[in-house]
Design an enzyme around this catalytic site. Sequence first.
Site, mmCIF file in Angstrom:
data_model
loop_
_atom_site.group_PDB
_atom_site.id
_atom_site.type_symbol
_atom_site.label_atom_id
_atom_site.label_comp_id
_atom_site.label_asym_id
_atom_site.label_seq_id
_atom_site.Cartn_x
_atom_site.Cartn_y
_atom_site.Cartn_z
ATOM 1 N N CYS A 1 0.598 -1.746 -0.164
ATOM 2 C CA CYS A 1 -0.177 0.060 0.258
ATOM 3 C C CYS A 1 0.955 0.776 -0.011
ATOM 4 O O CYS A 1 1.858 1.669 -0.042
ATOM 5 C CB CYS A 1 -0.866 -0.258 1.203
ATOM 6 N N ASP B 1 0.488 3.825 1.703
ATOM 7 C CA ASP B 1 0.208 4.093 2.649
ATOM 8 C C ASP B 1 1.789 4.770 3.503
ATOM 9 O O ASP B 1 2.380 3.892 3.666
ATOM 10 C CB ASP B 1 -0.813 3.351 4.045
ATOM 11 N N ARG C 1 2.877 4.833 6.625
ATOM 12 C CA ARG C 1 3.196 4.560 7.871
ATOM 13 C C ARG C 1 3.849 2.261 7.555
ATOM 14 O O ARG C 1 4.629 2.185 8.038
ATOM 15 C CB ARG C 1 2.716 4.400 8.652
ATOM 16 N N HIS D 1 -2.018 -4.117 5.089
ATOM 17 C CA HIS D 1 -1.798 -4.010 5.853
ATOM 18 C C HIS D 1 -3.109 -3.169 7.007
ATOM 19 O O HIS D 1 -4.271 -2.883 7.067
ATOM 20 C CB HIS D 1 -1.118 -2.332 6.632
ATOM 21 N N CYS E 1 -6.121 -0.131 6.944
ATOM 22 C CA CYS E 1 -5.538 0.616 5.574
ATOM 23 C C CYS E 1 -7.131 1.567 5.344
ATOM 24 O O CYS E 1 -8.192 1.136 4.791
ATOM 25 C CB CYS E 1 -5.516 -0.991 4.172
HETATM 26 CO CO CO Z 1 -3.354 1.041 3.020
#
Ligand code: CO
Length: 211
Positions: free
Chosen positions: A42, A44, A46, A98, A101
């Site tokens: 992803c 993302d 993090r 994750h 998400c």
């Molecule tokens: Co995500």
Amino acid sequence: MREYKHLLLANKAWAAELKEERPDYFERQVAGQHPEFLWIGCSDSRVAAGQLTNTPPGGMFIHRNVANLVNDDDINLMSVLEYAVTVLKVRHIIICGHYGCGGIAAALAGNATGYVGQWLRTAEQVLHNHQDEIDALPEGQRANRLVELNVRDQLVRLAQTSVIQNAFAAGQTLYLHGWVYDLRDGLIKPMMEIDAETPLDEVPRPQPVLV
Ligand code: CO
């Protein structure tokens, strides 16, 4: 100081430190890359693939998109996949979702608009494929279970691409792994694996790790 300047200062310090530790570091980088892994994760911020697996530069070819989705009409993903498998000859491909998400939560809520809304149709298809299981769960557990099921469905879609099917047929050493990263403890939960022998029409749903 403006935030972006921190990035440039940090970069100088990083390069200087590496050069001091290993004077030939950058010469070796120029010589080429031989990563053993392709990571599909992803976007993302993090879920930083290299850092959370302690993989140094050169160790991992990386593709990231919102909610780690696989579409064989996505020329971005497919060109990364083709190059990783046919040229770099990576031995392992990891799809890592994750918990927490935002893309998956939006697919579950069905409230994304614009480009993100269009993009998330593949994730909404996952919801549709597993609607009964998701509906049977308490509301607070649905999104994270959908994260797990999404990794499963994307891994099967990946295995079905021509790139992977051709590599399997040619006897190339290649394993596909479905993982989920937990933001709360920093740990990756391995969920499933597919290789050339796996019958793709009967890949089971993974055991729920976290619901
Ligand atoms: Co995500």
